[in-house]
Design a protein around this motif. Sequence first.
Motif, PDB file in Angstrom:
ATOM      1  N   LEU A 171       7.035   3.104  11.995  1.00  8.28           N
ATOM      2  CA  LEU A 171       7.345   4.408  11.666  1.00  8.28           C
ATOM      3  C   LEU A 171       8.764   4.511  10.802  1.00  8.28           C
ATOM      4  CD1 LEU A 171       6.665   6.393  15.133  1.00  8.28           C
ATOM      5  CD2 LEU A 171       5.268   6.292  13.058  1.00  8.28           C
ATOM      6  N   THR A 172       9.412   3.324  10.837  1.00  2.00           N
ATOM      7  CA  THR A 172      10.699   3.135  10.349  1.00  2.00           C
ATOM      8  C   THR A 172      10.820   2.633   8.832  1.00  2.00           C
ATOM      9  OG1 THR A 172      11.507   2.803  12.401  1.00  2.00           O
ATOM     10  CG2 THR A 172      13.180   2.360  10.475  1.00  2.00           C
ATOM     11  N   ASN A 173       9.914   1.549   8.670  1.00  2.00           N
ATOM     12  CA  ASN A 173       9.718   0.836   7.455  1.00  2.00           C
ATOM     13  C   ASN A 173       9.064   1.115   6.215  1.00  2.00           C
ATOM     14  OD1 ASN A 173      11.702  -0.548   9.154  1.00  2.00           O
ATOM     15  ND2 ASN A 173      10.227  -2.192   9.663  1.00  2.00           N
ATOM     16  N   TYR A 174       8.334   2.375   6.185  1.00  2.00           N
ATOM     17  CA  TYR A 174       7.287   2.450   5.229  1.00  2.00           C
ATOM     18  C   TYR A 174       7.545   3.916   4.742  1.00  2.00           C
ATOM     19  CZ  TYR A 174       5.768  -2.111   7.108  1.00  2.00           C
ATOM     20  OH  TYR A 174       5.542  -3.293   7.565  1.00  2.00           O
ATOM     21  N   GLY A 175       8.500   4.292   4.774  1.00  2.00           N
ATOM     22  CA  GLY A 175       8.797   5.860   4.218  1.00  2.00           C
ATOM     23  C   GLY A 175       7.845   6.687   4.863  1.00  2.00           C
ATOM     24  N   GLU A 176       7.864   7.912   4.336  1.00  2.00           N
ATOM     25  CA  GLU A 176       7.196   9.035   5.007  1.00  2.00           C
ATOM     26  C   GLU A 176       5.803   8.652   5.314  1.00  2.00           C
ATOM     27  OE1 GLU A 176       7.752  13.087   3.583  1.00  2.00           O
ATOM     28  OE2 GLU A 176       7.087  13.786   5.275  1.00  2.00           O
ATOM     29  N   LEU A 177       5.381   8.916   6.529  1.00  2.97           N
ATOM     30  CA  LEU A 177       3.787   8.370   6.963  1.00  2.97           C
ATOM     31  C   LEU A 177       3.257   9.877   7.238  1.00  2.97           C
ATOM     32  CD1 LEU A 177       3.797   5.558   9.343  1.00  2.97           C
ATOM     33  CD2 LEU A 177       3.336   5.637   6.870  1.00  2.97           C
ATOM     34  N   ALA A 178       1.956   9.855   6.817  1.00  2.00           N
ATOM     35  CA  ALA A 178       1.113  11.137   7.260  1.00  2.00           C
ATOM     36  C   ALA A 178       0.454  11.248   8.472  1.00  2.00           C
ATOM     37  CB  ALA A 178       0.093  11.144   5.979  1.00  2.00           C
ATOM     38  N   ILE A 179       0.086  10.398   9.031  1.00  2.00           N
ATOM     39  CA  ILE A 179      -0.774  10.307  10.209  1.00  2.00           C
ATOM     40  C   ILE A 179      -0.591   8.780  10.782  1.00  2.00           C
ATOM     41  CG2 ILE A 179      -3.128   9.781  11.148  1.00  2.00           C
ATOM     42  CD1 ILE A 179      -4.081  11.337   8.356  1.00  2.00           C
ATOM     43  N   LEU A 232       0.956  -1.155  -0.043  1.00  2.00           N
ATOM     44  CA  LEU A 232      -0.029   0.057  -0.097  1.00  2.00           C
ATOM     45  C   LEU A 232       0.874   1.352   0.063  1.00  2.00           C
ATOM     46  CD1 LEU A 232      -3.002  -0.508   2.522  1.00  2.00           C
ATOM     47  CD2 LEU A 232      -3.243   0.223   0.007  1.00  2.00           C
ATOM     48  N   ALA A 233       1.855   1.309   0.855  1.00  3.54           N
ATOM     49  CA  ALA A 233       2.747   2.439   0.844  1.00  3.54           C
ATOM     50  C   ALA A 233       3.445   2.643  -0.498  1.00  3.54           C
ATOM     51  CB  ALA A 233       4.047   1.971   1.952  1.00  3.54           C
ATOM     52  N   ALA A 234       3.843   1.708  -1.267  1.00  2.00           N
ATOM     53  CA  ALA A 234       4.207   1.869  -2.621  1.00  2.00           C
ATOM     54  C   ALA A 234       3.402   2.479  -3.403  1.00  2.00           C
ATOM     55  CB  ALA A 234       4.892   0.520  -3.076  1.00  2.00           C
ATOM     56  N   ALA A 235       2.107   1.855  -3.517  1.00  2.00           N
ATOM     57  CA  ALA A 235       0.797   2.393  -4.602  1.00  2.00           C
ATOM     58  C   ALA A 235       0.681   3.872  -4.121  1.00  2.00           C
ATOM     59  CB  ALA A 235      -0.273   1.219  -4.209  1.00  2.00           C
ATOM     60  N   CYS A 236       0.609   4.173  -2.660  1.00  2.00           N
ATOM     61  CA  CYS A 236       0.321   5.540  -2.243  1.00  2.00           C
ATOM     62  C   CYS A 236       1.293   6.415  -3.016  1.00  2.00           C
ATOM     63  CB  CYS A 236       0.223   5.631  -0.844  1.00  2.00           C
ATOM     64  SG  CYS A 236      -1.641   4.883  -0.272  1.00  2.00           S
ATOM     65  N   ARG A 237       2.702   6.031  -2.590  1.00  2.85           N
ATOM     66  CA  ARG A 237       3.602   7.071  -3.443  1.00  2.85           C
ATOM     67  C   ARG A 237       3.435   7.208  -4.683  1.00  2.85           C
ATOM     68  NH1 ARG A 237       6.904   4.762   0.744  1.00  2.85           N
ATOM     69  NH2 ARG A 237       7.533   3.171  -0.589  1.00  2.85           N
ATOM     70  N   LYS A 238       3.151   6.128  -5.376  1.00  6.12           N
ATOM     71  CA  LYS A 238       2.987   6.094  -6.933  1.00  6.12           C
ATOM     72  C   LYS A 238       1.795   6.905  -7.282  1.00  6.12           C
ATOM     73  CE  LYS A 238       2.086   3.078 -10.718  1.00  6.12           C
ATOM     74  NZ  LYS A 238       1.974   1.583 -11.120  1.00  6.12           N
ATOM     75  N   HIS A 239       0.823   6.942  -6.616  1.00  2.00           N
ATOM     76  CA  HIS A 239      -0.450   7.608  -7.015  1.00  2.00           C
ATOM     77  C   HIS A 239      -0.600   9.156  -6.179  1.00  2.00           C
ATOM     78  CE1 HIS A 239      -1.766   4.542  -9.635  1.00  2.00           C
ATOM     79  NE2 HIS A 239      -1.400   3.763  -8.932  1.00  2.00           N
ATOM     80  N   GLY A 240       0.322   9.505  -5.355  1.00  2.00           N
ATOM     81  CA  GLY A 240       0.182  10.862  -4.685  1.00  2.00           C
ATOM     82  C   GLY A 240      -0.861  10.788  -3.654  1.00  2.00           C
ATOM     83  N   ILE A 241      -1.056   9.595  -3.118  1.00  2.00           N
ATOM     84  CA  ILE A 241      -1.919   9.832  -1.760  1.00  2.00           C
ATOM     85  C   ILE A 241      -0.930   9.582  -0.707  1.00  2.00           C
ATOM     86  CG2 ILE A 241      -3.739   8.026  -0.806  1.00  2.00           C
ATOM     87  CD1 ILE A 241      -5.042   9.410  -3.062  1.00  2.00           C
ATOM     88  N   ARG A 242      -1.539  10.306   0.681  1.00  2.00           N
ATOM     89  CA  ARG A 242      -0.717  10.144   1.749  1.00  2.00           C
ATOM     90  C   ARG A 242      -1.425   8.958   2.574  1.00  2.00           C
ATOM     91  NH1 ARG A 242       2.097  15.235   2.942  1.00  2.00           N
ATOM     92  NH2 ARG A 242       1.596  16.491   1.535  1.00  2.00           N
ATOM     93  N   LEU A 243      -0.356   8.310   3.374  1.00  2.00           N
ATOM     94  CA  LEU A 243      -0.649   7.036   3.850  1.00  2.00           C
ATOM     95  C   LEU A 243      -0.526   7.373   5.522  1.00  2.00           C
ATOM     96  CD1 LEU A 243      -1.513   4.200   3.922  1.00  2.00           C
ATOM     97  CD2 LEU A 243       0.816   3.490   3.740  1.00  2.00           C
ATOM     98  N   GLY A 244      -1.856   6.922   6.332  1.00  2.00           N
ATOM     99  CA  GLY A 244      -1.500   6.916   7.884  1.00  2.00           C
ATOM    100  C   GLY A 244      -1.677   5.417   8.203  1.00  2.00           C
ATOM    101  N   PHE A 245      -1.333   4.974   9.475  1.00  2.00           N
ATOM    102  CA  PHE A 245      -1.517   3.912  10.132  1.00  2.00           C
ATOM    103  C   PHE A 245      -2.151   4.096  11.347  1.00  2.00           C
ATOM    104  CE2 PHE A 245       2.691   2.311   8.016  1.00  2.00           C
ATOM    105  CZ  PHE A 245       2.232   1.755   7.153  1.00  2.00           C
ATOM    106  N   TYR A 246      -3.177   3.164  11.468  1.00  2.00           N
ATOM    107  CA  TYR A 246      -4.103   3.131  12.569  1.00  2.00           C
ATOM    108  C   TYR A 246      -3.227   2.008  13.535  1.00  2.00           C
ATOM    109  CZ  TYR A 246      -7.764   0.815  15.526  1.00  2.00           C
ATOM    110  OH  TYR A 246      -8.414   0.575  16.664  1.00  2.00           O
ATOM    111  N   TYR A 247      -3.010   2.180  14.642  1.00  2.00           N
ATOM    112  CA  TYR A 247      -2.379   1.193  15.724  1.00  2.00           C
ATOM    113  C   TYR A 247      -3.297   1.390  16.885  1.00  2.00           C
ATOM    114  CZ  TYR A 247       0.985  -1.714  17.789  1.00  2.00           C
ATOM    115  OH  TYR A 247       1.531  -2.731  18.425  1.00  2.00           O
ATOM    116  N   SER A 248      -3.554   0.056  17.609  1.00  2.00           N
ATOM    117  CA  SER A 248      -4.216   0.056  18.691  1.00  2.00           C
ATOM    118  C   SER A 248      -3.138  -0.209  19.744  1.00  2.00           C
ATOM    119  CB  SER A 248      -5.257  -1.286  18.634  1.00  2.00           C
ATOM    120  OG  SER A 248      -5.857  -1.533  19.866  1.00  2.00           O
ATOM    121  N   GLN A 249      -2.962   0.850  20.457  1.00  2.00           N
ATOM    122  CA  GLN A 249      -1.726   0.819  21.434  1.00  2.00           C
ATOM    123  C   GLN A 249      -1.977   0.277  22.596  1.00  2.00           C
ATOM    124  OE1 GLN A 249      -3.564   3.375  20.657  1.00  2.00           O
ATOM    125  NE2 GLN A 249      -3.999   4.691  22.648  1.00  2.00           N
TER     126      GLN A 249
END
Length: 457
Positions: A221-229, A165-182
């Motif tokens: 926060l390390t393995n998926y490139g720049e994250l938006a959220i 998803l991170a690669a596809a988002c980068r390709k298509h100019g969509i920002r990507l965020g991750f939900y995490y149940s901490q």
Amino acid sequence: MFKLWSKRSLTCVILTAVVAGGLLVRPSAAEDKTTPSAASQADETKAGRERRMAWWHEAKFGLFIHWGIYSIPAGEWKGQQIGGIGEWIMHNARIPVAEYEQLAKQFNPVKFNAEEWVKLAKDAGMKYIVITSKHHDGFAMFASKASRYNIVDATPFKRDVLKELAAACRKHGIRLGFYYSQAQDWHHPGGANNFWDKEMKRVSMEQYIREKAGPQVKELLTNYGELAILWWDTPADMTPQRAEMFLPLLKLQPNIITNNRLGGGYEGDFGTPEQRIPAKGKSGYDWETCMTMNNTWGFKTRDQNWKSTDDLIRNLVDIVSKGGNFLLNVGPTAEGVIPQPSVERLREMGKWLKVNGVSIYGTTANPLGDLPWGRCTAKAGDKDKGTPDKLYLHVFGWPKGKLAVPGVNKKVAKAYLLADAQRKALTVNQEEGNLLIDVPAKAPDKCDSVVVLELTD
Ligand code: FHN
């Protein structure tokens, strides 16, 4: 040893139990509150924060994806329909860890195609995606060294869907965020809220954060490139000390935006009204309504209670007219397919936004009072570029012949329909702050027709 059931955690259990029961609960006051200073960027200037939030203010519309191994039972366990929201099935059917984790062995979403999902979001006019990297069931949808209970190590699929998803988002100019149940993790013996599995040998929540949640957030926060959220959820049992165990990690992504659900008093960057739209916005207060299209976040075969596209468009407009963002959810199936009713609605919203997007993206809240026929959004002009201030009148209830607009204190230089490619001027009568605009007999759009007002001083 810390107390497992503090008064605070009990409140949280009750709240989550109500949510799990499928009722639309009003979030707590804390859920709605936010302060300008984010936990991660406590010492940044106001201008710095504005720069960090700029894309989010412009974006307005995002896709929420709740996807996990709960999409296999899809609301049914051992032949019984289980009440409540789909992703809560482990909790609601009181499934022991040893039984629930067997689902991972069946998880093989061969139809998953990251590009298709990202393109769908783009076609819908969405500017960002937030996906569940780990929900309360504790199963990680990404490669994790911190726990083998993850999509790469524990399923026949073996693919890191977040990477794709991170690669596809980068390709298509969509920002990507991750939900995490901490906080809630029903699989780890130190995670909050698994009270039904008597086989679990409890450990402290600190141990859970140290050995699973913390390292996993670091991986994200390390393995998926720049994250938006980073979208935290349900701060059950989160003390300030526990929340602080996560904070240094946020420095790995200096521009990240976080929501207000970390807990421990950390309010993040934006409030998160859930399944509802606040009656009014508040200046200087950032918020995002998250909402389902039917009644569940995670896929549930029997939930066919879909909101209409018109309602979803009007929700988007209502939210934006109050200064908020809209995070609209889909719950893909165990095969990796976004349900067709969701796809149809997203495409229809995209169609509307193609014509009317300028009245949504980068706009600000309604500067007028309440409007009986609909909503209003605004955009400041740019003197250097010679563009005027604009008001976008979103007309839900089309009038007969004349649209009355109260409270416009600037002079109207021109009025036209956004759906009219020729931008033909509509006749406007302006008396003091009240306008009467001559409009065609038929609404250009049955859901929301937008009239643009260009203003001068
Ligand atoms: O318990 C979760 C629920 O499953 C879902 O993820 C929503 C989305 O905002 N958050 C929690 C309830 O507030």
